[in-house]
Design a protein around this motif. Sequence first.
Motif, mmCIF file in Angstrom:
data_model
loop_
_atom_site.group_PDB
_atom_site.id
_atom_site.type_symbol
_atom_site.label_atom_id
_atom_site.label_comp_id
_atom_site.label_asym_id
_atom_site.label_seq_id
_atom_site.Cartn_x
_atom_site.Cartn_y
_atom_site.Cartn_z
ATOM 1 N N ARG A 142 0.184 4.459 -8.238
ATOM 2 C CA ARG A 142 -0.213 3.048 -8.065
ATOM 3 C C ARG A 142 1.022 2.148 -7.903
ATOM 4 O O ARG A 142 1.102 1.332 -7.003
ATOM 5 C CB ARG A 142 -0.975 2.558 -9.298
ATOM 6 C CG ARG A 142 -2.098 3.456 -9.738
ATOM 7 C CD ARG A 142 -3.392 3.089 -9.042
ATOM 8 N NE ARG A 142 -4.505 3.744 -9.683
ATOM 9 C CZ ARG A 142 -5.031 4.901 -9.269
ATOM 10 N NH1 ARG A 142 -4.540 5.501 -8.205
ATOM 11 N NH2 ARG A 142 -6.049 5.432 -9.917
ATOM 12 N N VAL A 143 1.946 2.293 -8.843
ATOM 13 C CA VAL A 143 3.105 1.391 -8.870
ATOM 14 C C VAL A 143 3.988 1.580 -7.636
ATOM 15 O O VAL A 143 4.627 0.647 -7.157
ATOM 16 C CB VAL A 143 3.910 1.609 -10.178
ATOM 17 C CG1 VAL A 143 5.203 0.829 -10.187
ATOM 18 C CG2 VAL A 143 3.062 1.207 -11.377
ATOM 19 N N VAL A 145 3.191 1.819 -4.657
ATOM 20 C CA VAL A 145 2.764 0.907 -3.591
ATOM 21 C C VAL A 145 3.443 -0.448 -3.767
ATOM 22 O O VAL A 145 3.982 -1.025 -2.815
ATOM 23 C CB VAL A 145 1.215 0.736 -3.635
ATOM 24 C CG1 VAL A 145 0.763 -0.370 -2.707
ATOM 25 C CG2 VAL A 145 0.535 2.040 -3.295
ATOM 26 N N ASN A 147 6.195 -1.123 -5.536
ATOM 27 C CA ASN A 147 7.646 -1.008 -5.385
ATOM 28 C C ASN A 147 8.059 -0.857 -3.922
ATOM 29 O O ASN A 147 9.008 -1.485 -3.463
ATOM 30 C CB ASN A 147 8.174 0.175 -6.196
ATOM 31 C CG ASN A 147 8.057 -0.074 -7.686
ATOM 32 O OD1 ASN A 147 7.825 -1.200 -8.100
ATOM 33 N ND2 ASN A 147 8.188 0.968 -8.489
ATOM 34 N N GLU A 149 6.515 -1.869 -1.394
ATOM 35 C CA GLU A 149 6.259 -3.142 -0.727
ATOM 36 C C GLU A 149 7.453 -4.085 -0.829
ATOM 37 O O GLU A 149 7.682 -4.912 0.030
ATOM 38 C CB GLU A 149 5.082 -3.817 -1.441
ATOM 39 C CG GLU A 149 3.762 -3.657 -0.743
ATOM 40 C CD GLU A 149 3.775 -4.340 0.580
ATOM 41 O OE1 GLU A 149 3.778 -5.557 0.609
ATOM 42 O OE2 GLU A 149 3.799 -3.641 1.600
ATOM 43 N N GLY A 162 7.412 -8.128 1.456
ATOM 44 C CA GLY A 162 6.252 -7.522 0.828
ATOM 45 C C GLY A 162 5.492 -8.499 -0.052
ATOM 46 O O GLY A 162 5.759 -9.696 -0.069
ATOM 47 N N GLY A 163 4.532 -7.922 -0.798
ATOM 48 C CA GLY A 163 3.605 -8.727 -1.575
ATOM 49 C C GLY A 163 4.255 -9.747 -2.491
ATOM 50 O O GLY A 163 3.848 -10.912 -2.511
ATOM 51 N N PRO B 38 0.575 -5.824 2.201
ATOM 52 C CA PRO B 38 1.001 -7.173 2.589
ATOM 53 C C PRO B 38 2.094 -7.204 3.656
ATOM 54 O O PRO B 38 2.029 -8.001 4.598
ATOM 55 C CB PRO B 38 1.490 -7.773 1.264
ATOM 56 C CG PRO B 38 0.686 -7.079 0.224
ATOM 57 C CD PRO B 38 0.507 -5.675 0.733
ATOM 58 N N SER B 39 3.109 -6.340 3.520
ATOM 59 C CA SER B 39 4.207 -6.393 4.493
ATOM 60 C C SER B 39 3.705 -6.034 5.895
ATOM 61 O O SER B 39 4.081 -6.672 6.881
ATOM 62 C CB SER B 39 5.334 -5.449 4.078
ATOM 63 O OG SER B 39 4.828 -4.150 3.875
#
Lengths: 229, 388
Positions: A142-143, A145, A147, A149, A162-163, B38-39
């Motif tokens: 999960r994490v 994704v 990181n 990003e 990224g996010g 998002p990216s």
Amino acid sequence: MFRVIQIDPETLAIQLNAGAISAHSRGVDIFNFVDKARVDGILSPLLAANSTGDMDLLSFGTSYLHELRHFADLLLTPFGFYRIRTAFEFFKNLPYLVFVSDDKIPVPLMSGMDPITRAAIGLGAGFEKSVAYRLGSTSFSRVRVINAENHYDPANSSIRYGGDRILEALAYITQFEFLFQKCDTPEARHHFSSFFHLFEGSEFDLAYRWFIPDCHKMHPVKPCQTIRS
Amino acid sequence: MMAILFASLCGSIPVTVPPSSTLRRRQLRSRDVGEKLPSVRYHGLVGHFKESPRSSIEDPDEAFELVNAACQSLFGLGIVEEIEEDLQFSQSFVEMYRQVGPEATGVAAQLDPIPMLSELTEYRRRLFNTFKSDPQLFCTSQGFYEQTAPNLRPSFIYHNSHGIHLPDGVSYSRLPGQLIALFDRRLRPPKKSLRFPEPISVAYATWCPLVGDNGSRIEGFSTVIEDRERGIGYVQNNQLASRQGVYSLLAPLFRWILYGNKSRNISEAENDRWPAALGLDDSRFVIDPFYEEAEDISLPDAFLEFFGRSENYCDVCGAKATATNSYLVSARTMRQNQAVVKYYRARGADFEFQLLKLDWSDWLVCRADMERFNLSIPRRTSADPISR
């Protein structure tokens, strides 16, 4: 890193540096501002601070607005809620890991995922059968994704927007446009000079308003109103 | 631009490993919605609009419709549909975990995060309904600060890294409701202490719950039971106990177990002495030495700017400290430095206790003391002009 107010993206609680605020000459007023914002909502105490030109409260209040934007985006958007869901999945399993199982727990958990690091810190081969390993595997899927990003590659200075950077950009725009639309005075421009300064690739620019060059490319004829200084 | 940024966060993220519970593995619909991070979405949307540049759009409704249409064309779903799908997934996620066991009560309720997640999911649904009725309340700044933000009521955690001695209490808020200790420690002063003759209880963080915050309609939470033996208090209301457990125990422990002491938060005290605070054997936690220490040294600008001062005093020697000759050093960074420890040990047991055990606030340190303790000095670059 000194911070006065900050959201916790895993729980959505707003964290206040009460020790620093207490030491501030306007500390009581800042705590009262928080109370008012919690009862009446953020807008009315912000406008009141603006009407009296109170830069201390305006500065704190717009930071609060910035964090509220994070609060809304983290809660509503799928990326934001993915972070929350990921954390709560871990929270749910944490009591079993800590209180029920007798497993050794590597800190950080990631150090138990890699066999070489695992051996180096003294975890046995049986660790792969533990609750900690299973929980670690799920959590890291999960994490990773989040990181990936927000990966920054110093070798070629490439920043993937990224996010987390997008969250910062949305909060920046909200904070800036409140200042620009409601408090555009010479004093406010001086006090919030980083916000009103032209984009020049500073650390502040890259953290919060990295999107401005893209904005120019999409609207080459008439630049965005929000970046006029 | 705001609609593009917001839409970039709206891709449902694929779950590649099914959620797991240590009680039993359960099936949950696994989704593969492709590259909707998002990216990827941001670059896709910006690329789409760069292909046909146009003057900026004054009408926010038109801007939202253009971005929404681009999302449908590039990613297959519009913004509303994408959030809707994620909401449904989140709801089944909550339901799955709700079935794992009966709702806990009392102290055990603090270890059950699902009531809080359920509450957040419900709050999210309400925000989504607002968004669906008028996207401008989220996609324009004015809509957000005038109409959305005034209705948001997050929980607040008040951190006082200096430590507040109990039971004097604190009065950060004058609102009804109660400040409930979240991170508290019982500290044992040195035997030779003159200033601290007895063990002391110290609170580093408190939380003020309010009726109705986070959208709950819970009444009557006034009964607070302080269980000092366990070092934590709990609320006789399962919903609030869930929140308190998440704020005081599960979330900080999550950060520590995932990132070690490199996890940065507004208060470093929360990472300290976890095994002891939980009554667990230290040896169960195998700490990777690389993550045990955390160097956090920064320029003092934000600190001086907050206090509206151009100078202050060095916390070590009392010399004048300015933006150009001082640095902000975290409490852990100071404590992990052997030269600092030696210096305060030599000054007496009370100094050592006060400054290296009790007080977790940041230190303002002048250049001479940075050099004396061999602390690395951050460089000021042209991107960090001296504070206004």
